[in-house]
Design an enzyme around this catalytic site. Structure first.
Site, PDB file in Angstrom:
ATOM      1  N   LEU A 128      -4.193 -20.187  -4.882  1.00  0.00           N
ATOM      2  CA  LEU A 128      -4.866 -19.436  -3.825  1.00  0.00           C
ATOM      3  C   LEU A 128      -5.202 -18.028  -4.292  1.00  0.00           C
ATOM      4  O   LEU A 128      -4.366 -17.362  -4.914  1.00  0.00           O
ATOM      5  CB  LEU A 128      -3.940 -19.357  -2.598  1.00  0.00           C
ATOM      6  CG  LEU A 128      -4.409 -18.515  -1.413  1.00  0.00           C
ATOM      7  CD1 LEU A 128      -5.572 -19.204  -0.696  1.00  0.00           C
ATOM      8  CD2 LEU A 128      -3.253 -18.283  -0.442  1.00  0.00           C
ATOM      9  N   CYS A 129      -6.414 -17.578  -3.976  1.00  0.00           N
ATOM     10  CA  CYS A 129      -6.792 -16.179  -4.190  1.00  0.00           C
ATOM     11  C   CYS A 129      -7.635 -15.742  -2.991  1.00  0.00           C
ATOM     12  O   CYS A 129      -7.504 -16.299  -1.903  1.00  0.00           O
ATOM     13  CB  CYS A 129      -7.502 -15.985  -5.532  1.00  0.00           C
ATOM     14  SG  CYS A 129      -9.138 -16.727  -5.641  1.00  0.00           S
ATOM     15  N   HIS A 130      -8.526 -14.776  -3.181  1.00  0.00           N
ATOM     16  CA  HIS A 130      -9.319 -14.277  -2.066  1.00  0.00           C
ATOM     17  C   HIS A 130     -10.423 -15.259  -1.664  1.00  0.00           C
ATOM     18  O   HIS A 130     -10.546 -15.623  -0.503  1.00  0.00           O
ATOM     19  CB  HIS A 130      -9.909 -12.915  -2.426  1.00  0.00           C
ATOM     20  CG  HIS A 130     -10.561 -12.215  -1.272  1.00  0.00           C
ATOM     21  ND1 HIS A 130     -11.418 -11.178  -1.451  1.00  0.00           N
ATOM     22  CD2 HIS A 130     -10.470 -12.397   0.062  1.00  0.00           C
ATOM     23  CE1 HIS A 130     -11.834 -10.743  -0.266  1.00  0.00           C
ATOM     24  NE2 HIS A 130     -11.270 -11.474   0.668  1.00  0.00           N
ATOM     25  N   ILE A 147      -8.133 -17.325   0.676  1.00  0.00           N
ATOM     26  CA  ILE A 147      -7.489 -16.886   1.916  1.00  0.00           C
ATOM     27  C   ILE A 147      -8.531 -16.557   2.984  1.00  0.00           C
ATOM     28  O   ILE A 147      -8.256 -16.633   4.178  1.00  0.00           O
ATOM     29  CB  ILE A 147      -6.519 -15.712   1.671  1.00  0.00           C
ATOM     30  CG1 ILE A 147      -5.572 -15.570   2.864  1.00  0.00           C
ATOM     31  CG2 ILE A 147      -7.268 -14.431   1.358  1.00  0.00           C
ATOM     32  CD1 ILE A 147      -4.329 -14.783   2.598  1.00  0.00           C
TER      33      ILE A 147
END
Length: 113
Positions: A70-72, A99
């Site tokens: 998971l990242c932005h 996210i």
């Protein structure tokens, strides 16, 4: 192989994991991003390792466990998933949309930035 899953599909992806393996969401964002917005671990373990620290901290991850990165928005996490695959990890997913999509699809209480 790296699977691409939307946040709304994550539970189904975890359910496809080998029996008895506890899934991990690997959040590769920077500490300031975690302070701005973070997910709540629900049915998985949440591990936060910034992308730049991962090579030195690789031993903290178990290659036998399913890991969803998971990242932005999904670009950094895809690079991390590729890195993990190169190092022998097999059950990998990139959380497409990151996210930001998590806020839209799974938990609107997660702030957007």
């Amino acid at each position: 192989m790296i699977d691409h899953v939307r946040p709304a599909q994550l539970s189904a992806w975890f359910a496809s994991a080998p029996e008895g393996s506890r899934p991990v969401v690997l959040d590769v964002r920077e500490p300031w991003e975690l302070q701005t917005a973070s997910v709540r671990a629900d049915g998985f373990e949440l591990v936060a390792i910034p992308m730049g620290e991962l090579p030195a901290r690789l031993a903290e991850l178990d290659p036998a466990r399913p890991i969803a990165c998971l990242c932005h928005h999904g670009a950094r996490s895809l690079r991390v998933a590729s890195f993990l695959q190169h190092h022998g990890f097999e059950h990998l997913a990139n959380i497409t949309g990151g996210i930001d999509a998590w806020s839209h699809e799974s938990d609107p209480a997660v702030p957007r930035y």
